[in-house]
Design a protein around this motif. Structure first.
Motif, short mmCIF file in Angstrom:
data_model
loop_
_atom_site.label_atom_id
_atom_site.label_comp_id
_atom_site.label_asym_id
_atom_site.label_seq_id
_atom_site.Cartn_x
_atom_site.Cartn_y
_atom_site.Cartn_z
N TYR A 146 0.85 -1.19 0.00
CA TYR A 146 0.00 0.00 0.00
C TYR A 146 0.89 1.24 0.00
N PRO A 147 0.44 2.33 -0.59
CA PRO A 147 1.26 3.56 -0.62
C PRO A 147 1.24 4.25 0.73
N ALA A 148 2.33 4.92 1.06
CA ALA A 148 2.40 5.67 2.31
C ALA A 148 1.37 6.79 2.30
N GLY A 149 0.75 6.98 3.44
CA GLY A 149 -0.23 8.06 3.56
C GLY A 149 -1.60 7.73 3.05
N ILE A 150 -1.87 6.48 2.74
CA ILE A 150 -3.20 6.11 2.27
C ILE A 150 -4.23 6.43 3.36
N ALA A 228 -7.15 -11.22 -1.26
CA ALA A 228 -6.85 -10.75 0.10
C ALA A 228 -6.59 -11.92 1.04
N SER A 229 -7.37 -12.99 0.89
CA SER A 229 -7.17 -14.15 1.77
C SER A 229 -5.82 -14.81 1.54
N ALA A 230 -5.29 -14.67 0.33
CA ALA A 230 -3.97 -15.23 0.02
C ALA A 230 -2.84 -14.23 0.31
N GLY A 231 -3.18 -13.03 0.75
CA GLY A 231 -2.17 -12.03 1.03
C GLY A 231 -1.51 -11.50 -0.22
N GLU A 232 -2.25 -11.49 -1.33
CA GLU A 232 -1.68 -11.11 -2.60
C GLU A 232 -2.31 -9.84 -3.18
N VAL A 233 -2.78 -8.96 -2.32
CA VAL A 233 -3.41 -7.71 -2.76
C VAL A 233 -2.41 -6.56 -2.60
N ALA A 234 -2.37 -5.71 -3.61
CA ALA A 234 -1.58 -4.47 -3.53
C ALA A 234 -2.45 -3.33 -4.05
N LEU A 235 -2.33 -2.17 -3.38
CA LEU A 235 -3.13 -1.01 -3.76
C LEU A 235 -2.22 0.07 -4.34
N VAL A 236 -2.73 0.75 -5.34
CA VAL A 236 -2.01 1.83 -5.99
C VAL A 236 -2.97 3.02 -6.11
N ILE A 237 -2.56 4.18 -5.61
CA ILE A 237 -3.41 5.37 -5.73
C ILE A 237 -3.42 5.84 -7.17
N VAL A 238 -4.61 6.11 -7.70
CA VAL A 238 -4.78 6.52 -9.08
C VAL A 238 -5.38 7.92 -9.14
N PRO A 239 -5.32 8.60 -10.28
CA PRO A 239 -5.91 9.93 -10.40
C PRO A 239 -7.40 9.92 -10.05
N GLY A 240 -7.87 11.02 -9.50
CA GLY A 240 -9.28 11.12 -9.13
C GLY A 240 -9.48 11.37 -7.66
N ASN A 241 -8.38 11.51 -6.91
CA ASN A 241 -8.51 11.77 -5.49
C ASN A 241 -8.76 13.26 -5.25
#
Length: 241
Positions: A146-150, A228-241
């Protein structure tokens, strides 16, 4: 000759006494009264007093209501992020009064409410407030996933990571491995909303995972939950925030 001198002397004294003595004030003309100016002065005094009275009366009609001190995302409660402010009482506006704040914490925001907003009852509802076709999914993320500051309210893309190596270990053909690798380049969900980020306040907790709640399309909920149950999720912040 003596008689004439005395007469002349008496005439001189009479002429001298006709002039006013030194230091005497001349009579002043009577002062002219101006009733119009006096009436105007009284009117101004009355207008000032009336204005002051109206300000006092309006100040007395103010009520204590709830204002949020931080952003509240859709589906969240205000929690303890509230303060009280005074506003003019208006029966046409459904303010949430300060003495109703405990009941307010049981309700959920229908949409994002930004910090500094004086809330009204129409902003909240009981029970689930998810829009139609949406689902809420929880993921637990490690550092690097996950990105810092999410934070709540961010728009993110959801990727599944760590599958390419496992596909190769099963001895799959190069074509299937290439297909798996290509599939991992595409996000599971292109745009998801972060509805909640759990902040770890207790430094003694051994887990370094970051619990995050996402709002995704209902059709993608199972894929996100599986990753998520496999611990294989990653998040990336995209435009639109």
């Amino acid at each position: 000759m003596k008689i004439q001198e005395r007469t002349g002397a008496g005439g001189n004294r009479s002429a001298t006494s006709a002039h006013p003595a030194m230091g005497e004030r001349l009579p002043s003309p009577p002062r002219e009264r101006k009733p119009a100016l006096a009436a105007l002065a009284v009117l101004l005094i009355l207008v000032g007093a009336l204005g002051a009275t109206m300000l006092v009366l309006r100040a007395g009609d103010r009520i204590e209501v709830v204002q949020v001190t931080s952003d509240v995302q859709a589906g969240e409660s205000v929690g303890d992020h509230v303060t009280s402010v005074l506003v003019a009482d208006d029966p046409a506006i459904r303010y949430v009064k300060w003495n109703q704040r405990v009941k307010l914490k049981e309700l959920k925001a229908k949409s994002t409410i930004y910090a500094g907003t004086v809330v009204i009852g129409d902003m909240f509802a009981g029970g689930s407030t998810l829009p139609a076709g949406k689902a809420s999914v929880g993921v637990s993320l490690k550092e690097g996933q996950y990105p810092a500051g999410i934070k709540s309210g961010d728009t993110v893309a959801v990727y599944r990571v760590g599958r390419t190596g496992s596909s190769g270990s099963r001895g799959s053909s190069s074509s299937s491995s290439s297909s798996s690798s290509g599939a991992s380049d595409a996000p599971i969900v292109e745009r998801a909303k972060v509805s909640h980020v759990q902040v770890q306040k207790d430094s003694t907790i051994s887990s370094t995972n970051l619990p995050v709640t996402l709002i995704v399309d209902s059709g993608a909920a199972s894929s996100v939950a599986d990753a998520a149950s496999a611990g294989e999720v990653a998040l990336v912040i995209v435009p639109g925030n």
